[in-house]
Design an enzyme around this catalytic site. Structure first.
Site, PDB file in Angstrom:
ATOM      1  N   CYS A 143     -10.517   6.469 -12.292  1.00 34.17           N
ATOM      2  CA  CYS A 143     -11.983   5.953 -13.002  1.00 34.17           C
ATOM      3  C   CYS A 143     -13.349   6.477 -12.346  1.00 34.17           C
ATOM      4  CB  CYS A 143     -11.803   4.466 -12.694  1.00 34.17           C
ATOM      5  SG  CYS A 143     -13.351   3.278 -12.969  1.00 34.17           S
ATOM      6  N   HIS A 144     -14.260   6.534 -13.023  1.00 38.50           N
ATOM      7  CA  HIS A 144     -15.560   7.205 -12.540  1.00 38.50           C
ATOM      8  C   HIS A 144     -16.132   6.956 -10.709  1.00 38.50           C
ATOM      9  CE1 HIS A 144     -18.317  10.607 -13.903  1.00 38.50           C
ATOM     10  NE2 HIS A 144     -18.498  10.508 -12.439  1.00 38.50           N
ATOM     11  N   THR A 145     -15.659   5.399 -10.673  1.00 33.44           N
ATOM     12  CA  THR A 145     -16.025   4.983  -9.730  1.00 33.44           C
ATOM     13  C   THR A 145     -15.073   5.469  -8.138  1.00 33.44           C
ATOM     14  OG1 THR A 145     -15.649   2.385 -11.216  1.00 33.44           O
ATOM     15  CG2 THR A 145     -16.192   2.384  -8.543  1.00 33.44           C
TER      16      THR A 145
ATOM     17  N   HIS B 248      -8.029   2.549  -7.491  1.00 39.35           N
ATOM     18  CA  HIS B 248      -7.630   1.781  -8.002  1.00 39.35           C
ATOM     19  C   HIS B 248      -7.269   0.880  -9.841  1.00 39.35           C
ATOM     20  CE1 HIS B 248     -11.475   2.223  -9.963  1.00 39.35           C
ATOM     21  NE2 HIS B 248     -11.834   1.957 -10.428  1.00 39.35           N
ATOM     22  N   GLU B 249      -6.772   1.923 -10.405  1.00 36.18           N
ATOM     23  CA  GLU B 249      -6.416   2.235 -11.422  1.00 36.18           C
ATOM     24  C   GLU B 249      -4.729   2.448 -11.494  1.00 36.18           C
ATOM     25  OE1 GLU B 249      -9.289   2.763 -15.200  1.00 36.18           O
ATOM     26  OE2 GLU B 249      -7.630   3.798 -15.237  1.00 36.18           O
TER      27      GLU B 249
ATOM     28  N   CYS C  54      -8.719 -16.017  -6.108  1.00 33.70           N
ATOM     29  CA  CYS C  54      -7.759 -16.661  -4.974  1.00 33.70           C
ATOM     30  C   CYS C  54      -7.480 -17.926  -6.075  1.00 33.70           C
ATOM     31  CB  CYS C  54      -8.714 -17.469  -3.957  1.00 33.70           C
ATOM     32  SG  CYS C  54     -10.279 -18.278  -3.974  1.00 33.70           S
TER      33      CYS C  54
ATOM     34  N   CYS D 228     -11.592 -21.206  -5.309  1.00 34.35           N
ATOM     35  CA  CYS D 228     -13.695 -20.959  -4.977  1.00 34.35           C
ATOM     36  C   CYS D 228     -13.614 -21.831  -5.749  1.00 34.35           C
ATOM     37  CB  CYS D 228     -14.361 -19.697  -4.589  1.00 34.35           C
ATOM     38  SG  CYS D 228     -13.691 -18.771  -5.825  1.00 34.35           S
TER      39      CYS D 228
ATOM     40  N   CYS E 173     -13.538 -19.189  -9.885  1.00 36.16           N
ATOM     41  CA  CYS E 173     -12.219 -19.084  -9.708  1.00 36.16           C
ATOM     42  C   CYS E 173     -11.670 -20.734 -10.620  1.00 36.16           C
ATOM     43  CB  CYS E 173     -11.135 -18.692  -8.785  1.00 36.16           C
ATOM     44  SG  CYS E 173     -11.140 -16.865  -8.222  1.00 36.16           S
TER      45      CYS E 173
ATOM     46  N   CYS F 164     -14.735 -14.164  -8.001  1.00 33.88           N
ATOM     47  CA  CYS F 164     -14.421 -15.078  -7.102  1.00 33.88           C
ATOM     48  C   CYS F 164     -15.256 -14.526  -5.622  1.00 33.88           C
ATOM     49  CB  CYS F 164     -12.686 -14.541  -6.293  1.00 33.88           C
ATOM     50  SG  CYS F 164     -12.203 -14.749  -5.512  1.00 33.88           S
TER      51      CYS F 164
ATOM     52  N   ARG G 106     -13.601 -11.029  -4.942  1.00 33.88           N
ATOM     53  CA  ARG G 106     -14.406  -9.980  -5.642  1.00 33.88           C
ATOM     54  C   ARG G 106     -14.898  -8.897  -4.777  1.00 33.88           C
ATOM     55  NH1 ARG G 106     -20.518 -12.720  -4.968  1.00 33.88           N
ATOM     56  NH2 ARG G 106     -20.193 -14.121  -6.388  1.00 33.88           N
TER      57      ARG G 106
ATOM     58  N   CYS H 250      -8.277  -1.220 -14.790  1.00 33.58           N
ATOM     59  CA  CYS H 250      -9.614  -1.291 -14.215  1.00 33.58           C
ATOM     60  C   CYS H 250     -10.178  -0.466 -15.412  1.00 33.58           C
ATOM     61  CB  CYS H 250     -10.060  -0.023 -13.746  1.00 33.58           C
ATOM     62  SG  CYS H 250     -11.313  -0.256 -13.206  1.00 33.58           S
TER      63      CYS H 250
ATOM     64  N   ARG I 244      -8.578   9.159 -19.551  1.00 38.47           N
ATOM     65  CA  ARG I 244      -7.883   9.271 -18.911  1.00 38.47           C
ATOM     66  C   ARG I 244      -7.397  10.026 -17.963  1.00 38.47           C
ATOM     67  NH1 ARG I 244     -11.090   7.096 -16.851  1.00 38.47           N
ATOM     68  NH2 ARG I 244     -11.767   4.528 -16.375  1.00 38.47           N
TER      69      ARG I 244
HETATM   70  P1  NAD Z   1     -16.292   8.997 -17.747  1.00 43.83           P
HETATM   71  O1  NAD Z   1     -17.886   9.923 -16.644  1.00 43.83           O
HETATM   72  O2  NAD Z   1     -15.304   9.150 -18.229  1.00 43.83           O
HETATM   73  O3  NAD Z   1     -17.845   8.015 -18.954  1.00 43.83           O
HETATM   74  C1  NAD Z   1     -19.039   8.378 -18.948  1.00 43.83           C
HETATM   75  C2  NAD Z   1     -19.701   9.038 -20.086  1.00 43.83           C
HETATM   76  O4  NAD Z   1     -21.413   8.624 -19.911  1.00 43.83           O
HETATM   77  C3  NAD Z   1     -19.894  10.289 -19.725  1.00 43.83           C
HETATM   78  O5  NAD Z   1     -19.546  10.848 -20.859  1.00 43.83           O
HETATM   79  C4  NAD Z   1     -20.889  10.812 -19.559  1.00 43.83           C
HETATM   80  O6  NAD Z   1     -21.370  12.624 -20.058  1.00 43.83           O
HETATM   81  C5  NAD Z   1     -21.724   9.359 -19.956  1.00 43.83           C
HETATM   82  N1  NAD Z   1     -23.042   9.499 -19.830  1.00 43.83           N
HETATM   83  C6  NAD Z   1     -24.148   9.703 -18.657  1.00 43.83           C
HETATM   84  N2  NAD Z   1     -24.646   9.518 -18.199  1.00 43.83           N
HETATM   85  C7  NAD Z   1     -25.524   8.982 -19.569  1.00 43.83           C
HETATM   86  C8  NAD Z   1     -27.301   9.127 -20.416  1.00 43.83           C
HETATM   87  N3  NAD Z   1     -27.487   9.105 -19.026  1.00 43.83           N
HETATM   88  N4  NAD Z   1     -26.696   8.421 -21.028  1.00 43.83           N
HETATM   89  C9  NAD Z   1     -25.929   8.840 -22.258  1.00 43.83           C
HETATM   90  N5  NAD Z   1     -24.737   9.425 -21.544  1.00 43.83           N
HETATM   91  C10 NAD Z   1     -24.563   9.048 -20.663  1.00 43.83           C
HETATM   92  O7  NAD Z   1     -16.702   7.617 -17.001  1.00 43.83           O
HETATM   93  P2  NAD Z   1     -16.044   5.735 -17.137  1.00 43.83           P
HETATM   94  O8  NAD Z   1     -14.330   5.814 -15.705  1.00 43.83           O
HETATM   95  O9  NAD Z   1     -15.694   5.425 -18.352  1.00 43.83           O
HETATM   96  O10 NAD Z   1     -16.889   4.712 -16.742  1.00 43.83           O
HETATM   97  C11 NAD Z   1     -18.470   4.563 -16.612  1.00 43.83           C
HETATM   98  C12 NAD Z   1     -18.889   3.633 -15.940  1.00 43.83           C
HETATM   99  O11 NAD Z   1     -18.371   2.490 -15.925  1.00 43.83           O
HETATM  100  C13 NAD Z   1     -18.871   4.691 -14.669  1.00 43.83           C
HETATM  101  O12 NAD Z   1     -19.689   4.032 -14.278  1.00 43.83           O
HETATM  102  C14 NAD Z   1     -18.016   3.747 -13.646  1.00 43.83           C
HETATM  103  O13 NAD Z   1     -18.270   3.675 -12.651  1.00 43.83           O
HETATM  104  C15 NAD Z   1     -18.094   1.777 -14.664  1.00 43.83           C
HETATM  105  N6  NAD Z   1     -17.391   1.306 -14.325  1.00 43.83           N
HETATM  106  C16 NAD Z   1     -17.389  -0.699 -14.186  1.00 43.83           C
HETATM  107  C17 NAD Z   1     -16.652  -1.080 -13.745  1.00 43.83           C
HETATM  108  C18 NAD Z   1     -17.237  -2.735 -13.680  1.00 43.83           C
HETATM  109  O14 NAD Z   1     -16.209  -3.606 -13.757  1.00 43.83           O
HETATM  110  N7  NAD Z   1     -18.829  -3.062 -13.955  1.00 43.83           N
HETATM  111  C19 NAD Z   1     -15.340  -0.681 -14.300  1.00 43.83           C
HETATM  112  C20 NAD Z   1     -14.908   0.457 -14.103  1.00 43.83           C
HETATM  113  C21 NAD Z   1     -15.661   1.013 -14.420  1.00 43.83           C
HETATM  114 ZN    ZN Z   2     -11.571 -17.546  -5.526  1.00 40.26          ZN
END
Ligand code: NAD
Ligand code: ZN
Length: 380
Positions: free
Chosen positions: A48-50, A70-71, A100, A103, A106, A114, A118, A178, A373
């Site tokens: 994942c991008h994270t 994490h995925e 958990c 809390c 939850c 959580c 969290r 994820c 993915r």
């Molecule tokens: P990814 O890299 O596959 O997709 C991100 C897309 O955003 C890309 O296609 C990229 O070209 C585009 N992009 C980047 N900057 C941009 C902008 N300024 N304007 C328009 N498009 C833009 O990533 P992903 O795995 O799909 O993850 C997406 C985001 O979600 C990441 O920031 C990731 O960390 C986040 N995320 C958050 C959670 C959560 O629970 N909040 C969970 C998972 C992932």
């Molecule tokens: Zn909890």
């Protein structure tokens, strides 16, 4: 499997020794699970991008050596003291945030934040004793997000592990642990578009396309995909996107382009990019009076969100979510059931697959902005 219970397991893990440098497959020692922990044999994991942000450590706190990931999906190998609702052999998905069940969060129907479990990107150790379960020659390797799934075996807190249908194919449903659930839930549980609504999706990676899928399932009539990478657009049609905007193609801000396309703004927007500029645009492109914007992307640690307060006075709502507001243990099994009942397709999110020995290829694919993915197969 029980022969390894209580023993240190030696196995392969992909260790990040330095920011942005290829991971190295090393033999690591994985300690047995402690109080309220489980040790899991990971069978499939994806990227994942994270993971990439924290490995690059450009806008995030560096912490090395570390095992990312994490995925994923796997099978419980053994459980520590106090674990009653998981047993060896259970099919599970580890999750970067936990539940958990005790809390206030939850116990609340509204929150999945959580208090105990969290998401915490800066913790590299286990809660029970503040130590890592991973070592190389006795030297600790940090955990990531309480999951560290780029390892043949990992140890997680029981509250961060969802037990799923034993018939679910892990090579597919691992992506629900994820990105896909996050995007889907951000739309279905947080943005909540109504039938006939217009929805803008910023970022057309796996998370954004899952958010688009949620908009399609909600009956949205116009789904505008926004991405800086035009090569994402063709694929996004399969996920319900009806219109496309590349901010680079316009001299004016993308929020203005979207307002002109929709008679004043979209009803809902979901940001899935991690770019603070896109977050601001996603908020400013929703219609005044009723528009709701939801932030999902993970920002850099020093980012600040800036908009004119009158955008709020004009009755726009800004929200954010981790994991699409799903409670991992309670709700994730039902997302897996959506796949089992064919309400939700996950195959179309899986564009690549590599053996564990080639895990660095998954990073290269994501950095090139290709595909959605990449499944990493642990056993071949
Ligand atoms: P990814 O890299 O596959 O997709 C991100 C897309 O955003 C890309 O296609 C990229 O070209 C585009 N992009 C980047 N900057 C941009 C902008 N300024 N304007 C328009 N498009 C833009 O990533 P992903 O795995 O799909 O993850 C997406 C985001 O979600 C990441 O920031 C990731 O960390 C986040 N995320 C958050 C959670 C959560 O629970 N909040 C969970 C998972 C992932
Ligand atoms: Zn909890």
């Amino acid at each position: 499997m029980s022969s390894t219970k209580g023993q240190v397991i030696r196995c392969k893990a992909a260790v990040a020794w330095e920011a942005g440098k290829p991971l190295v497959i090393e033999e690591v020692e994985v300690a047995p699970p402690q109080e309220n922990e489980v040790r899991i044999k990971i069978l499939f994991t994806s990227l994942c991008h994270t993971d990439v942000y924290f490995w690059e450590a450009k806008g995030q706190t560096p912490m090395f050596p570390r095992i990312y990931g994490h995925e994923a999906g796997g099978i419980v190998e053994s459980v520590g003291p106090g674990v009653t609702d998981l047993a060896p052999g259970d099919k599970v998905l580890p999750v970067f945030t936990g539940e958990c069940r005790e809390c206030r969060h939850c116990k609340s129907e509204e929150s999945n934040m959580c208090d105990l479990l969290r998401i915490n990107t800066d913790r590299g150790v286990m809660l029970a004793d503040g130590k890592s379960r991973f070592t190389i020659d006795g030297n600790p390797i940090y955990h990531f997000l309480g999951t560290s799934t780029f390892s043949e075996y990992t140890v997680c807190h029981v509250g961060s592990v969802a037990k799923i249908n034993p018939d679910a194919p892990l090579d597919k449903v691992c992506v629900l642990s994820c990105g896909i659930s996050t995007g889907l839930g951000a739309t279905l549980n947080v943005a909540k578009p109504k039938k006939g609504h217009s929805v803008a999706i910023f970022g057309l990676g796996a998370v954004g396309l899952a958010a688009a899928e949620g908009a399609r399932l909600s009956g949205a009539s116009k789904i505008i995909g926004v991405d800086l990478n035009t090569s994402r657009f063709e694929q996004a049609k399969k996920f319900g996107c009806t219109d496309f905007v590349n901010p680079k193609d316009h001299d004016k801000p993308v929020q203005q382009v979207i307002a002109e396309m929709t008679g004043g703004g979209v009803d809902r927007s979901v940001e899935c990019t991690g770019s603070v500029q896109a977050m601001i645009s996603a908020f400013e492109c929703v219609h005044d009076g009723w528009g709701v914007a939801v932030l999902v992307g993970v920002p850099n640690k020093d980012d600040a969100f800036k908009t004119h307060p009158v955008n709020f006075l004009n009755e726009r709502t800004l929200k954010g979510t981790f994991f699409g507001n799903y409670k991992p243990r309670t709700d994730l099994p039902s997302v897996v059931e959506k796949y089992m009942n064919k309400e939700l397709e996950v195959e179309k999110f899986i564009t690549h697959s590599v053996p564990f020995s080639e895990i660095n290829k998954a990073f290269e694919i994501m950095l090139r902005g290709e595909g959605l993915r990449c499944i990493i197969r642990m056993e071949d």
